[in-house]
Scaffold this active site. Sequence first.
Site, PDB file in Angstrom:
ATOM      1  N   TYR A 138       0.823  -1.204   0.000  1.00  0.00           N
ATOM      2  CA  TYR A 138       0.000   0.000   0.000  1.00  0.00           C
ATOM      3  C   TYR A 138       0.866   1.267   0.000  1.00  0.00           C
ATOM      4  O   TYR A 138       0.461   2.304   0.506  1.00  0.00           O
ATOM      5  CB  TYR A 138      -0.922   0.034   1.219  1.00  0.00           C
ATOM      6  CG  TYR A 138      -1.912  -1.113   1.323  1.00  0.00           C
ATOM      7  CD1 TYR A 138      -2.108  -1.993   0.271  1.00  0.00           C
ATOM      8  CD2 TYR A 138      -2.643  -1.302   2.471  1.00  0.00           C
ATOM      9  CE1 TYR A 138      -3.013  -3.047   0.366  1.00  0.00           C
ATOM     10  CE2 TYR A 138      -3.558  -2.345   2.586  1.00  0.00           C
ATOM     11  CZ  TYR A 138      -3.737  -3.220   1.523  1.00  0.00           C
ATOM     12  OH  TYR A 138      -4.635  -4.251   1.638  1.00  0.00           O
ATOM     13  N   LYS A 189       5.723 -14.136   2.125  1.00  0.00           N
ATOM     14  CA  LYS A 189       5.478 -14.992   0.968  1.00  0.00           C
ATOM     15  C   LYS A 189       6.773 -15.060   0.167  1.00  0.00           C
ATOM     16  O   LYS A 189       6.812 -14.808  -1.039  1.00  0.00           O
ATOM     17  CB  LYS A 189       4.320 -14.435   0.131  1.00  0.00           C
ATOM     18  CG  LYS A 189       3.847 -15.349  -0.999  1.00  0.00           C
ATOM     19  CD  LYS A 189       3.386 -16.710  -0.536  1.00  0.00           C
ATOM     20  CE  LYS A 189       2.887 -17.538  -1.724  1.00  0.00           C
ATOM     21  NZ  LYS A 189       2.640 -18.956  -1.358  1.00  0.00           N
ATOM     22  N   ASP A 222      -0.223 -18.067   2.924  1.00  0.00           N
ATOM     23  CA  ASP A 222      -1.293 -19.008   2.607  1.00  0.00           C
ATOM     24  C   ASP A 222      -1.373 -20.108   3.654  1.00  0.00           C
ATOM     25  O   ASP A 222      -2.458 -20.488   4.109  1.00  0.00           O
ATOM     26  CB  ASP A 222      -1.123 -19.579   1.196  1.00  0.00           C
ATOM     27  CG  ASP A 222       0.306 -19.974   0.873  1.00  0.00           C
ATOM     28  OD1 ASP A 222       1.213 -19.685   1.673  1.00  0.00           O
ATOM     29  OD2 ASP A 222       0.532 -20.577  -0.204  1.00  0.00           O
ATOM     30  N   ASP A 246      -3.600  -7.081   6.658  1.00  0.00           N
ATOM     31  CA  ASP A 246      -4.948  -6.560   6.422  1.00  0.00           C
ATOM     32  C   ASP A 246      -5.920  -7.722   6.211  1.00  0.00           C
ATOM     33  O   ASP A 246      -7.015  -7.762   6.790  1.00  0.00           O
ATOM     34  CB  ASP A 246      -4.914  -5.644   5.197  1.00  0.00           C
ATOM     35  CG  ASP A 246      -6.199  -4.847   5.010  1.00  0.00           C
ATOM     36  OD1 ASP A 246      -7.063  -4.867   5.913  1.00  0.00           O
ATOM     37  OD2 ASP A 246      -6.338  -4.193   3.961  1.00  0.00           O
ATOM     38  N   ASP A 250      -8.880  -9.698   9.189  1.00  0.00           N
ATOM     39  CA  ASP A 250     -10.311  -9.924   8.966  1.00  0.00           C
ATOM     40  C   ASP A 250     -10.680 -11.368   9.273  1.00  0.00           C
ATOM     41  O   ASP A 250     -11.720 -11.651   9.886  1.00  0.00           O
ATOM     42  CB  ASP A 250     -10.688  -9.584   7.524  1.00  0.00           C
ATOM     43  CG  ASP A 250     -10.900  -8.095   7.306  1.00  0.00           C
ATOM     44  OD1 ASP A 250     -10.450  -7.302   8.163  1.00  0.00           O
ATOM     45  OD2 ASP A 250     -11.496  -7.712   6.296  1.00  0.00           O
TER      46      ASP A 250
END
Length: 357
Positions: A138, A189, A222, A246, A250
């Site tokens: 971001y 990752k 993942d 982010d 959630d």
Amino acid sequence: MKHYTIASVPGDGIGPEVIGAGVAVLQALAQHSNRFSLDVTPFDYGSDHYRKHGVMMPADALDRLRGFDAIYFGAVGAPDIPDHITLWGLRLAICQGFDQYANVRPTRILRGLRSPLRDCTPADLDWVIVRENSEGEYAGQGGRSHRGHPEEVATEVSIFTRAGVARIMRFAFELARSRPRKHITVVTKSNAQRHGMVLWDEIASSTAAEYPDVTWDRMLVDAMTVRMVHDPASLDVIVATNLHADILSDLAAALAGSIGIAPTANLNPDRTYPSMFEPIHGSAFDITGKGIANPVGAFWTAAQMLEHLGEADAAARLMDAVEQVTADGVRTRDLGGEATTIAVTRAVIAAIEAGHT
């Protein structure tokens, strides 16, 4: 008695509803405390401001907000305005403008609530997700060229700096050190993203060497989603990039019962600028104006704000009141109840006044 100035930016959607509830609870808490008082100043920045003026907030907004002790933020986003305009025009403009590089998202199962995970107890799910909040995916670097043509190109460049990664890693390790388990999981990752994510891995390893009392492990993002579901008790503090954290936060909120209870602190740890505190549920226009938005995320966020201001006792009293209410079964629809936003707010205020806290 200490006095704190709070900038209230309710924003869009259910933001005004939950921030209004949060301010009411904060004022009740201050009224029944002999330690502090609050002066809350509202700002009408958001999508309504954009419709009137073409910008989400005025050019001098950061100058106006700079002098406050903290910012209490609701939500941003509207169906009729592109999301990248609303987000970059308000929330990210404040986060980046005030170098709020540490995004802290605690997650646990509040008293009386149940996780959708079978046999998951409150002792099994008590996490803090630390999100790098100033760069990464971001960062805002990139662009588009040859618009509308077959050869159109769009780039979104992830920026990872040694300074940015090192400071969030050290922040996360310090947080892990302060918690009973003293454990941290670093999420990347790096098998596919061999430059920026490998830098994360290298800085994590060198930082870990400075904290021999903190155990740590590393997960690909993942695989981390699987671990959160199948082995929640193995996790404590989690640190990840702007995008990865982010998404994971959630999932964490859903596993704790509802995204409606989840808080966030956007911290400038150096305290050069004010920090900003917001529930993570977003504008939720599908329930805006119905009076059923869950205010618990805003209350927990307010507790984080009190902790940041040095009022740890008041923060604990607020969370005790919230959990008294959830344990008593006063819950909004997202938690399986029928209570309204106002009913939950009144119940928390009553718990404060009755001395449950």
